[in-house]
Design a protein around this motif. Structure first.
Motif, PDB file in Angstrom:
ATOM      1  N   SER A 138     110.030 -38.279  19.598  1.00  0.00           N
ATOM      2  CA  SER A 138     109.283 -37.528  18.602  1.00  0.00           C
ATOM      3  C   SER A 138     108.816 -38.090  17.468  1.00  0.00           C
ATOM      4  N   SER A 139     109.429 -39.178  16.811  1.00  0.00           N
ATOM      5  CA  SER A 139     108.962 -39.921  15.828  1.00  0.00           C
ATOM      6  C   SER A 139     107.663 -40.579  16.534  1.00  0.00           C
ATOM      7  N   CYS A 140     107.697 -41.261  17.649  1.00  0.00           N
ATOM      8  CA  CYS A 140     106.502 -41.797  18.175  1.00  0.00           C
ATOM      9  C   CYS A 140     105.506 -41.085  18.359  1.00  0.00           C
ATOM     10  N   LEU A 141     105.662 -39.836  19.044  1.00  0.00           N
ATOM     11  CA  LEU A 141     104.665 -38.912  19.130  1.00  0.00           C
ATOM     12  C   LEU A 141     104.165 -38.339  17.884  1.00  0.00           C
ATOM     13  N   VAL A 142     104.791 -38.358  16.811  1.00  0.00           N
ATOM     14  CA  VAL A 142     104.220 -37.900  15.567  1.00  0.00           C
ATOM     15  C   VAL A 142     103.235 -38.957  15.018  1.00  0.00           C
ATOM     16  N   GLN A 143     103.668 -40.345  15.109  1.00  0.00           N
ATOM     17  CA  GLN A 143     102.802 -41.473  14.648  1.00  0.00           C
ATOM     18  C   GLN A 143     101.417 -41.483  15.600  1.00  0.00           C
ATOM     19  N   ARG A 144     101.409 -41.277  16.692  1.00  0.00           N
ATOM     20  CA  ARG A 144     100.379 -41.473  17.569  1.00  0.00           C
ATOM     21  C   ARG A 144      99.347 -40.315  17.187  1.00  0.00           C
ATOM     22  N   LEU A 145      99.836 -38.972  16.878  1.00  0.00           N
ATOM     23  CA  LEU A 145      98.817 -38.108  16.553  1.00  0.00           C
ATOM     24  C   LEU A 145      98.286 -38.253  15.224  1.00  0.00           C
ATOM     25  N   ILE A 146      99.061 -38.910  14.323  1.00  0.00           N
ATOM     26  CA  ILE A 146      98.452 -38.974  12.971  1.00  0.00           C
ATOM     27  C   ILE A 146      97.290 -40.203  13.183  1.00  0.00           C
ATOM     28  N   PHE A 147      97.959 -41.168  13.953  1.00  0.00           N
ATOM     29  CA  PHE A 147      96.778 -42.239  14.057  1.00  0.00           C
ATOM     30  C   PHE A 147      95.617 -41.773  14.943  1.00  0.00           C
ATOM     31  N   GLN A 148      95.819 -40.881  15.691  1.00  0.00           N
ATOM     32  CA  GLN A 148      94.640 -40.316  16.485  1.00  0.00           C
ATOM     33  C   GLN A 148      93.784 -39.597  15.485  1.00  0.00           C
ATOM     34  N   PHE A 149      94.151 -38.820  14.510  1.00  0.00           N
ATOM     35  CA  PHE A 149      93.320 -38.261  13.339  1.00  0.00           C
ATOM     36  C   PHE A 149      92.525 -39.508  12.688  1.00  0.00           C
ATOM     37  N   ILE A 150      93.359 -40.230  12.285  1.00  0.00           N
ATOM     38  CA  ILE A 150      92.737 -41.208  11.357  1.00  0.00           C
ATOM     39  C   ILE A 150      91.695 -42.185  12.163  1.00  0.00           C
ATOM     40  N   GLY A 151      91.893 -42.367  13.514  1.00  0.00           N
ATOM     41  CA  GLY A 151      90.827 -42.969  14.375  1.00  0.00           C
ATOM     42  C   GLY A 151      89.637 -42.209  14.469  1.00  0.00           C
ATOM     43  N   SER A 152      90.117 -40.888  14.581  1.00  0.00           N
ATOM     44  CA  SER A 152      88.938 -39.820  14.824  1.00  0.00           C
ATOM     45  C   SER A 152      87.772 -39.798  13.529  1.00  0.00           C
ATOM     46  N   GLN A 153      88.126 -40.085  12.371  1.00  0.00           N
ATOM     47  CA  GLN A 153      87.215 -40.233  11.296  1.00  0.00           C
ATOM     48  C   GLN A 153      86.373 -41.034  10.873  1.00  0.00           C
ATOM     49  N   GLY A 154      86.424 -41.822  11.813  1.00  0.00           N
ATOM     50  CA  GLY A 154      85.274 -43.006  11.575  1.00  0.00           C
ATOM     51  C   GLY A 154      85.546 -44.043  10.851  1.00  0.00           C
ATOM     52  N   CYS A 155      84.516 -44.136   9.774  1.00  0.00           N
ATOM     53  CA  CYS A 155      84.668 -45.182   8.711  1.00  0.00           C
ATOM     54  C   CYS A 155      85.071 -44.747   7.552  1.00  0.00           C
ATOM     55  N   TRP A 156      86.213 -44.969   7.007  1.00  0.00           N
ATOM     56  CA  TRP A 156      87.061 -44.394   5.826  1.00  0.00           C
ATOM     57  C   TRP A 156      86.330 -45.076   4.770  1.00  0.00           C
ATOM     58  N   GLU A 157      85.740 -46.001   4.752  1.00  0.00           N
ATOM     59  CA  GLU A 157      84.885 -46.513   3.349  1.00  0.00           C
ATOM     60  C   GLU A 157      83.725 -45.862   3.384  1.00  0.00           C
ATOM     61  N   GLN A 158      83.066 -45.346   4.247  1.00  0.00           N
ATOM     62  CA  GLN A 158      81.754 -44.227   4.129  1.00  0.00           C
ATOM     63  C   GLN A 158      82.321 -42.999   3.560  1.00  0.00           C
ATOM     64  N   ARG A 159      83.228 -42.462   3.957  1.00  0.00           N
ATOM     65  CA  ARG A 159      84.165 -41.273   3.497  1.00  0.00           C
ATOM     66  C   ARG A 159      84.512 -41.432   2.085  1.00  0.00           C
ATOM     67  N   CYS A 160      84.948 -42.554   1.715  1.00  0.00           N
ATOM     68  CA  CYS A 160      85.571 -42.700   0.408  1.00  0.00           C
ATOM     69  C   CYS A 160      84.979 -43.922  -0.292  1.00  0.00           C
ATOM     70  N   PRO A 161      83.786 -44.014  -0.619  1.00  0.00           N
ATOM     71  CA  PRO A 161      83.011 -45.009  -1.175  1.00  0.00           C
ATOM     72  C   PRO A 161      83.419 -45.588  -2.518  1.00  0.00           C
ATOM     73  N   MET A 162      83.962 -44.467  -3.347  1.00  0.00           N
ATOM     74  CA  MET A 162      84.466 -44.470  -4.652  1.00  0.00           C
ATOM     75  C   MET A 162      85.752 -43.967  -4.984  1.00  0.00           C
ATOM     76  N   LEU A 163      86.496 -44.303  -6.059  1.00  0.00           N
ATOM     77  CA  LEU A 163      87.902 -43.967  -6.319  1.00  0.00           C
ATOM     78  C   LEU A 163      87.787 -42.393  -6.513  1.00  0.00           C
TER      79      LEU A 163
END
Length: 336
Positions: free
Chosen positions: A191-216
């Motif tokens: 169950s913990s492995c499933l949760v990790q995979r789903l979270i990183f699935q979301f992280i990977g689906s968001q593209g470039c995080w530096e573009q979403r968050c260029p400033m503090l």
């Protein structure tokens, strides 16, 4: 001799009586004169009194008429004031009644708002999406941990940005955002492995995080978005652990987790049925319907029957548990 003295005594007594009566008569006459004088004086006083009374009556008649007219005017004014006061009192009573009704309505609304506030606070407590903790903050970088320190986010800072602030401090440019899994998948439960995979699935689906968050300035929104997904997936992991422990109550024979797929094996002798429900999960759980397939093994329960049950289960909190509960309730408790 004796008779002489007797006569003399009678004469002397008579003379004394005459003298006494004369004095009494004189005194009576004097008293009578005085009485007449008094009577005359009283008569004069009576006449004067009568004349005074006549004069007073004449004056008092005019005064009484004036007093009566004044009293009538004052009485009329007082009656008008009394009527006005009664009208004001009646108006005040109506206003008081209206205020009491408004007060009761406001109290009811306040109680309703208090109940709503209590419900909202309970929901906020239940759905607390602050899933991150700061483990480091320096001029060069910030490090955040999620999900019991199993996910780490490292944010590298660039130079200061003139004219922009973050809180009370100058804002900075963000050079990079890096998510890393710290979970030991070999030792962690499925169950913990499933949760990790789903979270990183979301992280990977968001593209470039530096573009979403260029400033503090944008970092709090990133933390919130990630926390929301972490919270939902964490609840999913808790649901799977619950079903692994108490699945027997729902005729759930076995749970198998593979990648992002969950297989649920149901078996019930009462319904003479055994089938496997395969659910495909994503990071959008539990806000979307789950794709599924049914592998019929024993009995008449197949994809059509399961589909009818799943279509009546709304998405939302504890979606997986409600699916299992409704399958048990509608399909596995009675003979088919």
């Amino acid at each position: 001799m004796k008779s002489y003295f007797t006569k003399e005594s009678k004469i002397l007594a008579h003379n004394e009586k005459v003298m006494l009566y004369s004095k009494l008569l004189q005194s009576a006459e004097e008293q009578h004169g005085k009485l007449l004088s008094r009577i005359e004086k009283v008569d004069e006083l009576m006449k004067k009194a009568e004349s005074c009374l006549v004069a007073l009556e004449t004056d008092s008649d005019g005064e009484q008429e004036a007093d009566c007219s004044c009293e009538m005017a004052e009485e009329k004014t007082l009656e008008q004031e009394l009527e006005s006061l009664k009208a004001e009192e009646e108006e005040l009573r109506r206003e008081l009644s209206d205020l009491e009704a408004e007060n009761e309505q406001m109290l009811a609304e306040i109680n309703h708002l208090k109940e709503k506030e209590k419900s909202c606070l309970e929901l906020l407590e239940t759905y607390n999406f602050t899933e991150w903790e700061i483990t480091e903050w320096s001029q060069q970088q910030a490090v955040f941990n999620f999900l019991y320190d199993s996910i780490e986010l490292t944010v590298m800072f660039g130079p200061l940005i003139d004219g922009d602030v973050f809180g009370e401090n100058p804002s900075r440019k963000i050079v990079s955002l890096n998510f890393e899994s710290l979970l030991d998948e070999e030792k962690a439960p499925p169950s913990s492995c499933l949760v990790q995979r789903l979270i990183f699935q979301f992280i990977g689906s968001q593209g470039c995080w530096e573009q979403r968050c260029p400033m503090l300035y944008y970092l709090p929104q990133v933390l919130r978005d990630v926390s929301l997904v972490v919270s939902r997936c964490k609840i999913l992991g808790e649901e799977i652990e619950f079903l692994e422990r108490w699945g027997g109550k729902y005729n759930l024979l076995k749970i198998d987790v593979s990648d992002t797929v969950v297989k649920l094996l149901f078996s019930a002798s009462v319904a003479f049925a055994k089938f496997e429900l395969v659910l495909s999960l994503s990071a959008n759980y539990p806000s979307v319907l789950l794709p599924f397939t049914v592998h019929q093994q024993i009995g008449n329960i197949g994809e059509e029957e399961v589909s009818a049950v799943l279509s009546s289960v709304p998405v939302g909190h504890h979606y997986l548990r409600r699916i299992v509960s409704l399958i048990h309730q509608n399909l596995l408790q009675n003979p088919r």
